[in-house]
Every structure is written in structure tokens, then in C-alpha cells.
Design an enzyme around this catalytic site. Structure first.
Site: not given
Ligand code: PLP
Length: 346
Positions: A39, A249
Site C-alpha cells: 500500500k 528563516y
Molecule cells: C499495513 C498493514 C500490514 C503491514 O504492517 P507492517 O507493520 O508495515 O508490517 C499488515 N496488515 C494490515 C491489515 C495492514 O494494514
């Protein structure tokens, strides 16, 4: 063809390290198979870089959050290997997923009904065992809308796997209780940190994200996970300021002696936030070049005293060992990955 605009920011991705990290997590998952959370454009690494490499290494399950993220992943892998964690939000969303061929993760009774009305077929199911985000409640497992689903993988998600929290064992117990109701489905509970909690958390499929990309959410992972993401920024100009001159700044840094400085193409619009001001350094060949003054939108200034030969066009490395960078900046390892902006040439 006009020449390409010159880039002064680049994100070097160590694809071999990414593949090694997946193999490590797959091995640590024991009899379970490791999938991959891809993702948010593979946590900023880039789907088009990460997914083909993970696929070729043997990864067979890919997770995105939004249905809008599925198509880019499906360009590289069979669509039924791509799971959409947020599930179908509308009837049109059901149609869109069916057209792509990605499988939704059903998170509620209403999503279950929506999927079935839209034609049904294989899907995944998220059960909430205590994180209280998405997922059906334990008490909803027997609902007819859930019974009507063709569940390929039943999932739950850990809230505190990066800590030695009693919540982990509580969620494990509830997940076991829930999973019994789906004897034909594959079972999945662990994210990156969950893999390190031990074999009882692995079930059939693990879902690492962070640690694929170099994150180390638990001590057990630190020796085994390699850095993947190396952001670099170029010096655009150098100047020598005198004692009493201030930088940036609000003039928050004032030189006490003549100092050679480098103006670097990196700012908070690129995800290098103001929290690095004062505390941070950039690197060249292992030499540390302290940041002077505030981080601006598009630039920072560094002290070049330790690297007097550097000038316009030379590249500096942003220290991005994730646990270290997290300590320095106060940002989480997840934020450090996903915040890097699209002016980085990937
Ligand atoms: C993002 C996510 C993961 C991965 O988690 P990490 O902590 O990045 O390894 C696994 N399962 C679900 C449902 C997620 O949303």
C-alpha cells in the site's frame, strides 16, 4: 526530444536488500508463507520497483489499502493475488474491483452484503480482535451475510505487536477462536512485528510491510533486516558566511566564525520536515555535515567544514537508517518511508 529536467533529489532503492528482507521474513514465518503489504506505493519505494522484485522472489500475496491502488499492482501479478484492505466502499467500487480482478477484504456486514449483491465470489474477511479499526466483530461471525461469503483468507490485525504487550496474547486467543469458524480459509494475523512474536502468530500467511523496506519495529529483527531506501540530495550552491551572519528563516543559527556552507535541494515539501532543524545532519562519505538553521520548503543549509572539497552538484546522503532516523526526527519509521515526496527521482 528536449533534454530531461535535471534532478537534484533522488531515492536510491536497494532492490537486492528488499528481496533479502522478504526472504528473511518468509523464513522467519516458518511454515507460513510471507506476503507483502505494498500500500501507499509500496511504502514510498514504488510499486513498479517493489512488486516485480517480490514476485520474482516468490511472494504470492499483495496487500493494498485503497481499490485505486490495485491496478498498478495487478500490472505485475495475477489480480486475484491482490487484496484491497479497505474493502468495497460502494456498488461501483465492487464493479471496479471485479473488473480488475482484485479481491476485497470484507470489513463489515454491509460490505459483505455489497459484495454478494454485486455478484460475490472469492474474497477475504477481516475480523477485529481488538484494534478497533476495520473488521467485523467476533459477535458478527455467524451473521448470514458473512456465511454467504466465499472466504479465501480470514485475517485479523495486531495493534501492539511492536511492544511486549498483553494485548498480543489477547488478540491471538481471539483470532484462534474466530479462525475456527472458517476451516477452509487460509489464516493470517502477523504484520512485520508480529512475525517476530513467534510461530504461534504465523498461521498460514504473514503480511509484512515495514520490514520489507528496512524498518525494524522489534529488537528481534534488527540484525536481520537491511536498509532499502537511501535518499540523496544535491548541493546547489556554496557560500562562506562570516561570524555574526545568520542562516535561513528567522535566523535561528548564527555563525561564530567564518563557515563554508552548502545550500542543498531538500525541504519539508519533500518530506524532510522541520523536526530535523537543528538536530539533523547530512552525510558525505561517512562525514557528518550538520544542518544550520531551519528546514525550508525546498532547501536546507549544511556546514561544509568537514568536507571542504564539496561544491555545486555534489550529492549528500540523508541519514535514513530507519530506527536511527526515527530517534533523531521523532517521526515513526512508517512516516519516514511514506512521507518522501514525488520530487525524488525514484
Ligand atoms: C499495513 C498493514 C500490514 C503491514 O504492517 P507492517 O507493520 O508495515 O508490517 C499488515 N496488515 C494490515 C491489515 C495492514 O494494514
Amino acid at each position: 526530444m528536449p533534454p530531461e529536467p535535471h534532478s537534484t533529489l533522488r531515492l536510491d532503492i536497494d532492490v537486492d536488500a528488499l528481496v533479502r528482507n522478504w526472504r528473511t521474513l518468509d523464513r522467519m514465518s516458518g511454515s507460513a508463507k510471507a506476503g507483502a503489504a505494498v500500500k501507499a506505493d509500496a511504502y514510498g519505494v514504488g510499486v513498479d520497483t517493489a512488486v516485480p522484485a517480490l514476485r520474482d522472489a516468490g511472494c504470492k500475496a499483495f496487500f493494498v489499502a485503497h481499490s485505486s491502488e490495485a491496478a498498478t499492482v495487478c500490472a505485475h501479478v495475477p489480480p486475484d493475488r491482490v487484496a484491497v484492505l479497505h474493502g468495497p466502499a460502494t456498488a461501483d467500487d465492487v464493479s471496479a474491483m471485479r473488473a480488475i480482478g482484485a479481491l476485497p477484504v470484507i470489513n463489515s456486514i454491509s460490505q459483505a452484503a455489497r459484495w454478494s449483491v454485486g455478484g460475490g465470489g472469492p474474497c477475504h474477511l477481516m475480523i477485529d480482535t481488538g484494534i478497533n479499526r476495520l473488521g467485523i466483530a467476533m459477535s458478527e461471525i455467524g451473521d448470514p451475510a458473512i456465511a454467504a461469503l466465499e472466504v479465501s483468507t480470514v485475517l485479523s490485525h495486531l495493534a501492539s505487536a511492536d511492544e511486549d504487550s498483553t494485548q498480543n496474547l489477547q488478540q491471538l486467543a481471539l483470532a484462534r477462536e474466530a479462525f475456527v469458524h472458517f476451516p477452509d480459509a487460509a489464516k493470517s494475523l502477523a504484520n512485520s512485528a508480529g512475525i517476530a512474536l513467534g510461530p504461534q502468530y504465523h498461521f498460514d500467511l504473514t503480511r509484512p510491510g515495514l520490514s520489507l523496506y528496512g524498518g525494524k519495529p522489534r529488537q528481534e529483527l534488527t540484525a536481520h533486516i537491511a536498509q532499502v531506501v537511501r535518499p540523496r540530495a544535491a548541493i546547489m550552491q556554496t557560500r562562506t558566511i562570516g561570524a555574526g551572519d545568520s542562516v535561513g528563516y528567522n535566523g535561528t543559527f548564527t555563525a561564530t566564525e567564518p563557515t563554508r556552507t552548502g545550500i542543498v535541494s531538500l525541504g519539508y515539501a519533500d518530506g524532510f520536515l522541520r523536526c530535523w532543524s537543528g538536530a539533523g545532519t547530512l552525510l558525505h562519505d561517512g562525514r557528518s555535515l550538520p544542518l544550520l538553521g531551519r528546514v525550508s520548503m525546498d532547501m536546507v543549509v549544511v556546514d561544509l567544514t568537514a568536507a571542504p572539497e564539496l561544491g555545486e552538484g555534489d550529492w549528500l546522503e540523508i541519514p535514513y537508517d530507519l530506527p536511527e532516523a526515527s530517534k533523531m526526527s521523532g517521526l515513526s519509521q512508517y512516516e519516514l518511508l511514506t512521507i518522501l515526496g514525488n520530487r525524488f527521482a525514484r
